[in-house]
Design a protein around this motif. Structure first.
Motif, PDB file in Angstrom:
ATOM      1  N   THR A  84      31.621  44.986  39.217  1.00  0.00           N
ATOM      2  CA  THR A  84      32.159  46.343  39.271  1.00  0.00           C
ATOM      3  C   THR A  84      31.027  47.339  39.016  1.00  0.00           C
ATOM      4  OG1 THR A  84      32.717  46.315  36.916  1.00  0.00           O
ATOM      5  CG2 THR A  84      34.413  45.570  38.445  1.00  0.00           C
ATOM      6  N   THR A  97      37.528  47.902  47.367  1.00  0.00           N
ATOM      7  CA  THR A  97      38.249  48.693  46.376  1.00  0.00           C
ATOM      8  C   THR A  97      38.922  47.706  45.422  1.00  0.00           C
ATOM      9  OG1 THR A  97      40.327  48.687  47.609  1.00  0.00           O
ATOM     10  CG2 THR A  97      38.761  50.472  48.098  1.00  0.00           C
ATOM     11  N   PRO A  98      39.421  48.160  44.264  1.00  0.00           N
ATOM     12  CA  PRO A  98      40.134  47.229  43.380  1.00  0.00           C
ATOM     13  C   PRO A  98      41.292  46.512  44.077  1.00  0.00           C
ATOM     14  CG  PRO A  98      39.590  49.208  42.176  1.00  0.00           C
ATOM     15  CD  PRO A  98      39.209  49.477  43.605  1.00  0.00           C
ATOM     16  N   VAL A 137      35.440  51.798  42.579  1.00  0.00           N
ATOM     17  CA  VAL A 137      36.674  52.583  42.531  1.00  0.00           C
ATOM     18  C   VAL A 137      36.432  53.919  43.232  1.00  0.00           C
ATOM     19  CG1 VAL A 137      38.403  53.617  41.025  1.00  0.00           C
ATOM     20  CG2 VAL A 137      37.254  51.503  40.336  1.00  0.00           C
ATOM     21  N   ALA A 151      38.496  50.580  33.161  1.00  0.00           N
ATOM     22  CA  ALA A 151      38.106  49.810  34.340  1.00  0.00           C
ATOM     23  C   ALA A 151      38.785  48.436  34.343  1.00  0.00           C
ATOM     24  CB  ALA A 151      36.583  49.654  34.379  1.00  0.00           C
ATOM     25  N   LEU A 154      42.465  48.879  35.237  1.00  0.00           N
ATOM     26  CA  LEU A 154      42.658  49.125  36.665  1.00  0.00           C
ATOM     27  C   LEU A 154      42.608  47.827  37.464  1.00  0.00           C
ATOM     28  CD1 LEU A 154      42.958  51.155  38.964  1.00  0.00           C
ATOM     29  CD2 LEU A 154      40.480  51.456  38.929  1.00  0.00           C
ATOM     30  N   GLU A 158      45.761  45.820  39.487  1.00  0.00           N
ATOM     31  CA  GLU A 158      45.706  45.401  40.893  1.00  0.00           C
ATOM     32  C   GLU A 158      45.917  43.896  41.027  1.00  0.00           C
ATOM     33  OE1 GLU A 158      45.934  47.212  43.338  1.00  0.00           O
ATOM     34  OE2 GLU A 158      45.306  49.186  42.644  1.00  0.00           O
TER      35      GLU A 158
END
Length: 243
Positions: A84, A97-98, A137, A151, A154, A158
């Protein structure tokens, strides 16, 4: 029968603050992730501030956290890893993306890891080089920094979204013991309002009265009401129309 994919391993590389490690543990457990690996935490381990921040059930994530001196060693048994980072990299790697990253993670046959860097500057290029792909992100470019626990939360969300309900329960905030009104009770409520509004001359002009009554009836049918709500609305109308 199809087997559920293995849950990802969360790897925190050189985390600086115990509070952020504890916050990450809480975020993990929110979405059922339980395996944390720490690479060379700045303040050593165990960390009392991390334990205090984890607070309760999330403490068990910290209890079983494994400590490694290097990221290479922390990736033992990992077959696919996501790094990340919010910064552009010169390294040639796929960027997700996540949401798309966790979709790919669910399709991987082996263990997957999500790697997070230290709070101040994030992952170094040497760290990112050990991952298969990058997760970025899409945030405000003028302020792309995320707190470590945010983070992790998030990515955990997901990962877990396939097992979460698509929408919150419409009755989530209903008090215990409340009973939803049935269609007959809603129908009688509509009758009560229509009668009183008719007496008050609300349905005017007469040419539009039929469509006005239809729209009002349609409004009642869209509402999600408890039996208590219906009693309140009946009582309110009776009080307003009392002579």
């Amino acid at each position: 029968m199809e087997h559920a994919p293995e849950k990802p391993v969360i790897i925190l590389v050189r985390p600086q603050m115990g509070e952020n490690i504890g916050g990450a543990a809480r975020a993990m457990l929110n979405f059922g992730l339980t395996e944390m690996r720490l690479v060379d935490p700045r303040d050593g381990w165990p960390n009392p501030k991390a334990i205090a921040m984890a607070s309760g059930a999330a403490g068990r994530v910290l209890d079983h956290a494994r400590i490694f001196p290097t990221l290479a060693e922390a990736m033992t048994g990992i077959e696919f890893a996501f790094a990340t980072t919010a910064r552009g990299r010169d390294l040639s790697k796929p960027v997700y993306t996540p949401a798309t990253a966790m979709e790919k993670a669910r399709s991987q046959p082996g263990r997957v890891a999500i790697i997070f860097g230290p709070e101040r500057a994030g992952l170094e290029n040497d760290d990112v080089a050990r991952a298969n792909a990058i997760v970025t992100v899409p945030v405000n470019p003028d302020f792309p920094s995320l707190n470590l626990a945010q983070a992790v939360l998030l990515m955990g969300y997901e990962w877990g979204r396939d097992t979460l309900p698509p929408e919150p329960s419409p009755h989530l905030g209903r008090a215990a013991g409340e009973v939803m009104a049935d269609r007959i009770e809603i129908e009688k409520l509509g009758d009560h309002y229509e009668e009183r509004l008719d007496e008050a001359g609300f349905f005017f002009p007469e040419a539009k009265a039929s469509s006005m009554k239809l729209n009002l009836r349609n409004m009642w049918s869209r509402l999600t009401l408890t039996q208590g709500d219906v009693r309140v609305l009946h009582g309110l109308l009776r009080q307003l129309t009392r002579k």
